[in-house]
Design a protein around this motif. Structure first.
Motif, PDB file in Angstrom:
ATOM      1  N   ASP A 177      19.789 -14.703 100.809  1.00  0.00           N
ATOM      2  CA  ASP A 177      20.386 -15.355 100.174  1.00  0.00           C
ATOM      3  C   ASP A 177      20.809 -14.706  99.002  1.00  0.00           C
ATOM      4  N   ALA A 178      20.986 -13.303  99.047  1.00  0.00           N
ATOM      5  CA  ALA A 178      21.075 -12.317  98.016  1.00  0.00           C
ATOM      6  C   ALA A 178      22.398 -11.535  98.454  1.00  0.00           C
ATOM      7  N   VAL A 179      23.003 -10.974  97.412  1.00  0.00           N
ATOM      8  CA  VAL A 179      23.847  -9.867  97.807  1.00  0.00           C
ATOM      9  C   VAL A 179      23.287  -8.739  96.879  1.00  0.00           C
ATOM     10  N   VAL A 180      22.868  -7.590  97.643  1.00  0.00           N
ATOM     11  CA  VAL A 180      22.180  -6.345  97.318  1.00  0.00           C
ATOM     12  C   VAL A 180      23.374  -5.063  97.007  1.00  0.00           C
ATOM     13  N   ILE A 181      23.320  -4.836  95.842  1.00  0.00           N
ATOM     14  CA  ILE A 181      24.450  -3.565  95.528  1.00  0.00           C
ATOM     15  C   ILE A 181      23.824  -2.596  94.976  1.00  0.00           C
ATOM     16  N   GLY A 182      24.087  -1.273  95.671  1.00  0.00           N
ATOM     17  CA  GLY A 182      23.263  -0.022  95.381  1.00  0.00           C
ATOM     18  C   GLY A 182      23.753   0.332  93.839  1.00  0.00           C
ATOM     19  N   ALA A 183      23.065   1.299  93.272  1.00  0.00           N
ATOM     20  CA  ALA A 183      23.440   1.373  91.835  1.00  0.00           C
ATOM     21  C   ALA A 183      24.498   2.483  91.598  1.00  0.00           C
ATOM     22  N   MET A 184      24.805   3.102  92.597  1.00  0.00           N
ATOM     23  CA  MET A 184      25.987   3.946  92.501  1.00  0.00           C
ATOM     24  C   MET A 184      27.369   3.239  93.182  1.00  0.00           C
ATOM     25  N   THR A 185      27.342   2.214  93.389  1.00  0.00           N
ATOM     26  CA  THR A 185      28.395   1.350  93.874  1.00  0.00           C
ATOM     27  C   THR A 185      29.300   1.354  92.738  1.00  0.00           C
ATOM     28  N   ARG A 186      30.660   1.726  93.104  1.00  0.00           N
ATOM     29  CA  ARG A 186      31.771   1.715  91.965  1.00  0.00           C
ATOM     30  C   ARG A 186      32.197   0.278  91.809  1.00  0.00           C
ATOM     31  N   HIS A 187      32.815  -0.129  90.539  1.00  0.00           N
ATOM     32  CA  HIS A 187      33.148  -1.263  90.221  1.00  0.00           C
ATOM     33  C   HIS A 187      34.354  -1.645  91.313  1.00  0.00           C
ATOM     34  N   GLY A 188      35.143  -0.478  91.709  1.00  0.00           N
ATOM     35  CA  GLY A 188      36.225  -0.988  92.546  1.00  0.00           C
ATOM     36  C   GLY A 188      35.692  -1.518  93.914  1.00  0.00           C
ATOM     37  N   ALA A 189      34.795  -0.776  94.395  1.00  0.00           N
ATOM     38  CA  ALA A 189      34.357  -1.163  95.590  1.00  0.00           C
ATOM     39  C   ALA A 189      33.511  -2.638  95.598  1.00  0.00           C
ATOM     40  N   VAL A 190      33.126  -2.946  94.543  1.00  0.00           N
ATOM     41  CA  VAL A 190      32.522  -4.272  94.389  1.00  0.00           C
ATOM     42  C   VAL A 190      33.749  -5.373  94.241  1.00  0.00           C
ATOM     43  N   ALA A 191      34.677  -4.947  93.569  1.00  0.00           N
ATOM     44  CA  ALA A 191      35.815  -5.835  93.503  1.00  0.00           C
ATOM     45  C   ALA A 191      36.708  -6.209  94.715  1.00  0.00           C
ATOM     46  N   ALA A 192      36.405  -5.129  95.689  1.00  0.00           N
ATOM     47  CA  ALA A 192      37.333  -4.968  96.978  1.00  0.00           C
ATOM     48  C   ALA A 192      36.467  -5.618  98.115  1.00  0.00           C
ATOM     49  N   SER A 193      35.266  -5.707  97.894  1.00  0.00           N
ATOM     50  CA  SER A 193      34.415  -6.102  98.869  1.00  0.00           C
ATOM     51  C   SER A 193      34.514  -7.433  99.622  1.00  0.00           C
ATOM     52  N   ALA A 194      34.762  -7.636 100.660  1.00  0.00           N
ATOM     53  CA  ALA A 194      34.966  -8.793 101.336  1.00  0.00           C
ATOM     54  C   ALA A 194      33.568  -9.799 101.364  1.00  0.00           C
ATOM     55  N   GLU A 195      32.385  -9.027 101.511  1.00  0.00           N
ATOM     56  CA  GLU A 195      31.222  -9.639 101.595  1.00  0.00           C
ATOM     57  C   GLU A 195      30.870 -10.536 100.037  1.00  0.00           C
ATOM     58  N   VAL A 196      31.196  -9.560  99.030  1.00  0.00           N
ATOM     59  CA  VAL A 196      31.067 -10.185  97.598  1.00  0.00           C
ATOM     60  C   VAL A 196      31.825 -11.261  97.444  1.00  0.00           C
ATOM     61  N   ALA A 197      33.307 -11.168  97.822  1.00  0.00           N
ATOM     62  CA  ALA A 197      34.264 -12.060  97.378  1.00  0.00           C
ATOM     63  C   ALA A 197      33.797 -13.262  98.095  1.00  0.00           C
ATOM     64  N   LYS A 198      33.115 -13.318  99.344  1.00  0.00           N
ATOM     65  CA  LYS A 198      32.782 -14.283 100.184  1.00  0.00           C
ATOM     66  C   LYS A 198      31.532 -14.918  99.357  1.00  0.00           C
ATOM     67  N   ALA A 199      30.690 -14.245  99.173  1.00  0.00           N
ATOM     68  CA  ALA A 199      29.415 -14.734  98.769  1.00  0.00           C
ATOM     69  C   ALA A 199      29.269 -15.151  97.328  1.00  0.00           C
ATOM     70  N   ILE A 200      29.850 -14.448  96.331  1.00  0.00           N
ATOM     71  CA  ILE A 200      29.867 -14.706  94.743  1.00  0.00           C
ATOM     72  C   ILE A 200      30.963 -13.978  94.371  1.00  0.00           C
ATOM     73  N   PRO A 201      32.131 -15.001  94.620  1.00  0.00           N
ATOM     74  CA  PRO A 201      33.537 -14.665  94.240  1.00  0.00           C
ATOM     75  C   PRO A 201      33.726 -14.147  92.791  1.00  0.00           C
ATOM     76  N   ALA A 202      32.931 -14.852  91.756  1.00  0.00           N
ATOM     77  CA  ALA A 202      32.913 -14.628  90.477  1.00  0.00           C
ATOM     78  C   ALA A 202      32.456 -12.947  90.226  1.00  0.00           C
TER      79      ALA A 202
END
Lengths: 787, 263
Positions: B63-88
């Motif tokens: 029940d969590a989205v886990v994002i690596g520390a060096m993940t770029r903002h652009g990758a988070v913005a474009a991630s389908a998983e993030v958009a699905k789980a926590i669109p905000a």
């Protein structure tokens, strides 16, 4: 019209190199043995320098020299000057305190240079700069012009008591007072025209180089007017005579006025190169540009408009305080006087005008011409006053303007403030703009916005400007230290291609395209066979540069005149080649014909004959290479109407520009695409001024608080609407191209149009920049007043 | 910038071994590089985390989205998983800076820097995220300790951030017109543990508004916070907005965030 001639939207030929990284800017140039210059600058707005110890810095690794103001003074060279004398009410010229090239015993703004460190690398220069010990004795600072002119303000220059540079006026005071006493209504506004930082994309840069063999100095620099730089550095600074000084302004990435001026930094770089006999390069960092580029605007104004019972203007009275900063920049004095108050008649038949301007010094960066230079300030005063008066009088703002327009039958029109407008049709531009914005349905759009919880407003700016600077005799009589003609040389090469040398300078305007279209049209030469050369005093015979939307009206006319000389000579050659009388030769679009026959020869054949004169008319010199100088007879007067429509979010104060219509009369247009681009850029800058850009100095310390893009808000694409641009045309009557000038119109019209729309939406007057908080507070206080 | 030694380790352990003295970590460099260029920092050693593959990536773990520390903002913005789980969260990442910043800037860098106007701290605090380091796990509530200050120790490196998936969340940002940082940004989340409201930009550091959380607990709608007044005391005041204006915007942005969260 051909597809590359006058009137065609030819794609800019210079853009290929700019968009592929092949532009050659000053910082791209590397001279053999070049060292790097770095200026140590004052961290204080106002301080005495008790001493400078450069010992440790000089001994630091990689340091070539550490040069101070004392070193410069000891070499006996001159300092930057202000080239326009403004004579005040007292009959005396303005006060021009010295502007040390490098500060000697006092600093007067944050960013004043106190030492020039020359080293093998920039890092070594910066390391050494940290070792220079400057003993400052801090003094109280003053940054606001009203504060500076008030009694008891810190004294910035001993030569200028009370920090006053001049107290000047224009117009008929007595007649204006009489008009006001007879007025049915007087509208009064107090306005601040906010200080702006120019922010050209390319920062200022310079490379000085000295050839001890020829004793010649070459200065590569970011200049809008290399010949003027050469003149000033020769005649007033004295680094080298004009024949031993070459100034090269290669590709220059934007100027907006800020690269007209002859700054101390570039002079110091040239001096250091000569002194050290070694090329020295300096490129400003962005934070340095914020601190040391000449800023724009910075006026405080009280303006009053007198009207009769029918809404006709009786008179205009204006009092302005203009901030010059710590020193007078090259044309500072002209901007809030002859480029400002002479435009206060706007598009209107105003029987009498009186304006007073006090200019003074503060502990801030110098202020000088910035896109529009005086005319945006004038338009802002006139058009906000017109809008306010219309609202006060309950007259539709479009109708109020129309009622007071100078009629088409009144040209040439002599204003009460020197200028004589040659031609215009202000009603035509207004009508077209009203139609484009669908003014008739504004009430419906406003109601729809209100239903969505937004306040909608509409604002006009019916601007006029004087450009095509300038008739030399006229500006000379007003105090200008230079003539403002332009030169051109049109040189055919033997194989029919053409090289054009122009004294105007392109730093984004697209001259290589526009001028080539002119040549194409006049001489019938293929577009791709035309080369435009500018920006090098050794290549171009003479020039006064590019500013004041003058390049086409003055520089282009000089090119046209040179073309006429080419054609005249070509007729003689063609007549000889075709064994006809010169008077029988007809010329059109690159072809010489014997009238009434089918005999003809081309410009290319004539050019070849001119350089291979085996069969040539007697008494005619070989070659096809003509020069012309053109001194305009008058300014040109572009004018038009911009209409802005906004929606204000009362919850946050956010202004959304929902529509923008610009209808401009630029006379004849050579390249409509380039003109439209200039209009877009100008409006963007004007919107920046009205909505976003505010140069803020701390009132106590004199520190520049808006010293980077983190705090200085430049307009970005998502701040701007799609502009809808229209043209009307009353060709200029006194240049043969019938052209006026388009470079500044957008920046002149936009601030007033946008502020009028915002004040219409929120129902109260506010100053620029209309920040979100300012707008929100205005909405709040109006709501509270209503409750 | 001043001279420094440069290291580009391949693992977190290698990176930790380089720390000590005046060493500084380089993540995306969007704040750090300008600081260096202006000679406002003088580290003797820079440890570039850009070569550590294990620090990048986005995973949904339970029940969590886990994002690596060096993940770029652009990758988070474009991630389908993030958009699905926590669109905000995807929306927040997509609104940071400009494309250049989003292509370089990292989650870990933003969180470790704790700029009081940065967006990510609001997401961490609003979602009740936890910060995982090479040593421990720290709850967002304990992590942001003050302006540009965090609970991170000298030899501690953020490895991942764990964002619990909320029932609903929304972020509303009022951007500084110059920097495009948050003048005020409000992150609102409805979670199994209650409603969380986190504010960035307005104060000296990211903070929660308990009164709004309480009001929203029983009635998750914009109207529920009408009665909650936000004090201007202690809020930031500068040329872009007074404390009073910021306090007003907190409520406006909170309502917009609630609306974005479907409330």
């Amino acid at each position: 019209m051909t597809d590359t001639g006058i009137g065609a939207s030819v794609r800019r030929k210079e853009d290929r190199r700019f968009t592929t990284g092949k532009g050659r800017y000053t910082d791209d140039i590397h001279r053999p043995g070049q060292a790097i210059g770095y200026f140590l600058r004052s961290p204080h707005a106002h301080a005495n320098i008790k001493g400078i110890d450069t010992t440790a810095a000089k001994a630091a690794p990689g340091v070539v020299a550490v040069l101070t103001g004392a070193d410069y003074a000891a070499d006996g060279f001159g300092n930057p000057i202000c080239g326009w004398t403004v004579t005040g009410k007292n009959g005396e010229g303005h006060i021009a305190p010295p502007h040390p090239t490098i500060a000697v015993d006092k600093v007067r703004q944050v960013g004043d240079a106190v030492a020039l460190i020359v080293a093998e690398t920039l890092d070594k220069a910066k390391d050494a700069a940290e070792l220079v010990e400057v003993d400052y004795e801090e003094l109280p600072a003053v940054v606001n012009i009203a504060d500076a002119l008030a009694s008891g303000a810190p004294q910035i220059h001993a030569e200028a008591p009370g920090n006053l540079c001049f107290d000047w006026d224009i117009g008929d005071k007595a007649a204006t007072e009489k008009a006001f006493s007879a007025a049915a209504h007087v509208t009064t506004l107090e306005l601040v025209n906010n200080r702006l930082v120019p922010n050209a994309m390319e920062p200022r840069a310079a490379i000085g180089e000295y050839d001890s063999g020829s004793e010649e100095i070459t200065l590569y620099t970011t200049s809008q007017n290399p010949h003027v730089a050469r003149l000033v550095i020769s005649a007033f600074v004295g680094l080298a005579p004009e024949n031993k000084l070459r100034v090269i302004a290669p590709d220059v990435g934007g100027g907006f006025g800020s690269k007209i001026f002859i700054y101390p930094d570039e002079i110091a770089v040239a001096w250091a190169a000569r002194k050290l006999d070694r090329p020295v390069k300096w490129t400003a960092e962005r934070s340095e540009s914020f601190l040391t580029d000449a800023h724009g605007r910075d006026h405080i104004t009280k303006a009053e408009l007198a009207t009769d019972k029918d809404g006709r203007i009786l008179g205009l009275r204006v009092a302005t305080l203009a901030n010059f900063g710590a020193y007078l920049s090259t044309f500072a004095t002209a901007v809030p006087t002859y480029l400002y108050a002479t435009l206060l008649s706007g598009q209107y038949a105003i029987p009498t005008i009186y304006a007073e301007v006090k200019g003074g010094f503060t502990n801030t960066s110098p202020v000088d011409a910035y896109r529009g230079a005086g005319r945006p300030e004038a338009t802002y005063v006139v058009e906000r006053l017109m809008e306010r008066a219309a609202r006060d009088l309950g007259i539709d703002p479009a109708e109020f303007r129309r009622r007071n327009f100078i009629g088409t039958d009144q040209f040439p029109y002599q204003t009460p403030v020197i200028l004589n407008y040659d031609i215009g049709d202000y009603g035509a531009s207004l009508d077209k703009a009203l139609e484009m914005i669908d003014y008739g349905n504004f009430a419906g759009r406003r109601a729809a916005s209100e239903r969505n919880g937004k306040h909608r407003g509409i604002g006009f700016a019916a601007y006029i400007e004087a450009c095509g600077i300038a008739p030399s005799a006229a500006v000379g009589s007003l105090g200008a230290g230079v003539g403002l003609w332009e030169s051109a040389q049109v040189r055919f090469n033997p194989t029919g291609s053409v090289t054009v040398f122009t004294g105007s300078h392109s730093h984004g305007q697209g001259h290589e395209t526009t001028f080539a279209q002119l040549i194409c049209d006049r001489l019938g030469v293929p577009f791709e066979s035309i080369e435009i050369v500018h920006g090098d005093t050794k290549e171009v015979p003479f020039g006064m540069g590019t500013y004041g939307s003058r390049s086409l009206a003055v520089g282009g006319t000089a090119i046209a005149k040179a073309c006429t000389k080419i054609v005249d000579k070509g007729k003689k050659i063609a007549a000889h080649l075709m064994e006809a009388a010169v008077d029988d030769i007809e010329y059109k679009s690159g072809v010489f014909k014997v009238a009434g026959t089918d005999r003809q020869t081309t410009m290319a054949e004539v050019a070849f004959a001119a350089y291979v004169p085996h069969n040539f008319p007697e008494g005619v010199e070989p070659g096809l290479n003509e020069s012309a100088f053109y001194d305009p007879l008058n300014f040109t007067f572009p004018a038009g109407t911009h209409i802005a429509e906004v929606e204000v979010d009362p919850a946050t104060g956010t202004v959304d520009i929902v529509d923008w219509v610009a209808v401009d009369d630029f006379g004849n247009v050579i390249n409509p695409m380039i003109v439209e681009g200039q209009v877009h850029g100008g409006i963007a800058q004007g919107i920046g001024q009205a909505l976003l850009e505010g140069c803020v100095y701390d009132r106590e310390t004199g520190q520049l608080l808006s010293g980077s893009y983190m705090d200085y808000a430049m307009p970005r694409a998502d701040d701007l609407p799609n502009f809808r641009v229209g043209l009307t045309n009353t060709p200029c009557t006194h240049n043969e191209l019938g052209v006026k000038g388009c470079g500044e119109a957008g920046a002149i019209a936009a601030p007033a149009a946008l502020m009028n729309a915002i004040t219409d939406a929120i129902g109260s007057e506010i100053d620029m920049p209309a920040t979100q908080e300012k707008v929100w507070r205005a909405v709040q206080s109006r709501r509270m007043a209503a409750e | 910038m001043y001279s420094f030694d440069y290291h580009r380790p391949r693992s977190v352990d290698d990176a930790v071994r380089q720390l000590g003295g005046e060493a500084k970590l380089l993540a995306g460099g969007q704040t750090f590089i300008p600081t260096l260029k202006q000679r406002l920092a003088q580290p003797d050693k820079i440890v570039d985390l850009g070569g550590i593959a294990e620090l990048s990536g986005i995973k949904v773990e339970g029940d969590a989205v886990v994002i690596g520390a060096m993940t770029r903002h652009g990758a988070v913005a474009a991630s389908a998983e993030v958009a699905k789980a926590i669109p905000a969260l995807a929306k927040l990442a997509g609104g940071i800076g400009d494309p250049q910043v989003r292509n370089m800037g990292t989650l870990g860098g933003s969180v470790a820097n704790n700029d009081p106007a940065a967006d990510y701290p609001a997401a961490l605090l609003g979602l009740g995220a936890s910060v995982e380091t090479n040593k421990r796990t720290v709850a967002a509530d304990d992590f942001f300790t003050g302006m540009f200050e965090t609970a991170l120790g000298e030899d501690e490196i953020i490895t991942r951030v764990r964002f619990p998936v909320p029932q609903a969340a929304g972020y509303a940002k009022f951007a500084n017109p110059a920097s495009r940082y948050a003048l005020v940004g409000v992150f609102v989340a409805r979670t199994p543990g209650g409603v969380r409201v986190a504010v960035t930009g307005a104060g000296p550091g990211v903070f929660r508004i308990g009164a709004m959380e309480t009001a929203l607990a029983g009635n998750f709608s914009a109207g529920a916070i009408d009665g909650v007044s936000v004090s201007a005391d202690g809020l930031n005041s500068d040329m872009h907005g007074s404390a009073e204006y910021r306090a007003h915007l907190v409520t406006v942005m909170a309502k917009r965030a609630i609306a974005a969260a479907g409330g």
